[in-house]
Design a protein around this motif. Sequence first.
Motif, PDB file in Angstrom:
ATOM      1  N   GLY A   9       0.833  -1.198   0.000  1.00  0.00           N
ATOM      2  CA  GLY A   9       0.000   0.000   0.000  1.00  0.00           C
ATOM      3  C   GLY A   9       0.865   1.244   0.000  1.00  0.00           C
ATOM      4  N   SER A 126      -2.407  -3.086  -3.002  1.00  0.00           N
ATOM      5  CA  SER A 126      -3.728  -3.367  -2.439  1.00  0.00           C
ATOM      6  C   SER A 126      -4.450  -4.422  -3.288  1.00  0.00           C
ATOM      7  CB  SER A 126      -4.540  -2.072  -2.312  1.00  0.00           C
ATOM      8  OG  SER A 126      -5.651  -2.266  -1.472  1.00  0.00           O
ATOM      9  N   HIS A 167      -1.876  -3.569   3.276  1.00  0.00           N
ATOM     10  CA  HIS A 167      -2.157  -2.555   4.317  1.00  0.00           C
ATOM     11  C   HIS A 167      -1.995  -3.128   5.726  1.00  0.00           C
ATOM     12  CE1 HIS A 167      -3.662  -0.066   1.089  1.00  0.00           C
ATOM     13  NE2 HIS A 167      -4.596  -0.958   0.783  1.00  0.00           N
ATOM     14  N   SER A 169      -0.617  -2.389   8.188  1.00  0.00           N
ATOM     15  CA  SER A 169      -0.179  -1.358   9.126  1.00  0.00           C
ATOM     16  C   SER A 169      -1.357  -0.958  10.000  1.00  0.00           C
ATOM     17  CB  SER A 169       0.319  -0.120   8.364  1.00  0.00           C
ATOM     18  OG  SER A 169       1.235  -0.470   7.358  1.00  0.00           O
ATOM     19  N   ASN A 170      -2.551  -1.292   9.537  1.00  0.00           N
ATOM     20  CA  ASN A 170      -3.793  -0.953  10.206  1.00  0.00           C
ATOM     21  C   ASN A 170      -4.089  -1.979  11.295  1.00  0.00           C
ATOM     22  OD1 ASN A 170      -6.807  -1.366  10.514  1.00  0.00           O
ATOM     23  ND2 ASN A 170      -6.819   0.533   9.320  1.00  0.00           N
ATOM     24  N   SER A 192       2.927  -4.439   4.916  1.00  0.00           N
ATOM     25  CA  SER A 192       2.475  -3.136   5.394  1.00  0.00           C
ATOM     26  C   SER A 192       2.517  -2.106   4.272  1.00  0.00           C
ATOM     27  CB  SER A 192       3.358  -2.662   6.560  1.00  0.00           C
ATOM     28  OG  SER A 192       4.620  -2.241   6.083  1.00  0.00           O
ATOM     29  N   ASP A 193       1.923  -0.959   4.517  1.00  0.00           N
ATOM     30  CA  ASP A 193       2.032   0.143   3.567  1.00  0.00           C
ATOM     31  C   ASP A 193       3.506   0.522   3.392  1.00  0.00           C
ATOM     32  OD1 ASP A 193      -0.698   0.246   3.286  1.00  0.00           O
ATOM     33  OD2 ASP A 193      -0.981   1.922   4.675  1.00  0.00           O
TER      34      ASP A 193
END
Length: 248
Positions: A9, A126, A167, A169-170, A192-193
């Motif tokens: 991402g 993504s 993503h 990281s969320n 992760s992003d």
Amino acid sequence: MGKIVAIGGGEIKNHETLTFDKRVVELTNKTNPKALFIPTASKEATGYIETFKNIYGHHLGCNPDVLYLLSKKPDFEEIKEKILGSDLIYVGGGNTLKMMKKWRKLGVDKLLEQAHQNGTVLSGLSAGSICWFEAGHSDSMSFKSEDNRKYIKVRGLGLLKGIHCPHFSNQERIKDFEEFIKKYKDIGIAISDNCAIEFIDNKFKVLSDSEENKAYKVFYNKKQKQVIKKEIPKFREFIDISFLYDNN
């Protein structure tokens, strides 16, 4: 296996993924490669398309093109010519489920598999990274309703093994993906992003600009009866892909 750069991402328009974008272009071994953007997942958003042309065309020296599958109705031969005539193919983010359904209806899935076998560089973030794996941890339901944050399993092309989670990281997504792996008992590849994994033939390497941005393998340990999350080391050299798929 060919060449795939799966990006977790990041904002391409803000140059957050520029390191990976440069690598994608470099892998073609051409000065002015033909770069095809497939923006199906974003409903062919105009701004996204212009951003791709700016980054891959103006900044990275490619000859950019776009494969429209929604606003235009190309026949199979037109689609085939664009996909098999490109040096690199980049898939944008958005609604993975709708994108995969459209691709399978039009035969885009088979053409992308053929391009992969031919050595075309494949990339995206993504939805554009999920699509290369057997399956993905997708937020496609949120495109129907912003209140629906249920993540679903979406079948990808299967060029790479496992369930992919972008993503990563969320915190909400991290927790949900661990439950996902507990349910499906498969190996998950999470990125992760602003991080990516580069796959060349049967080897891989993690690409990242900082210590904060990482990739993980997530799997269910039957003996311990729990989900294990392990960072994938950022080796300088390429490592055999079997490293990703053992339960250790």
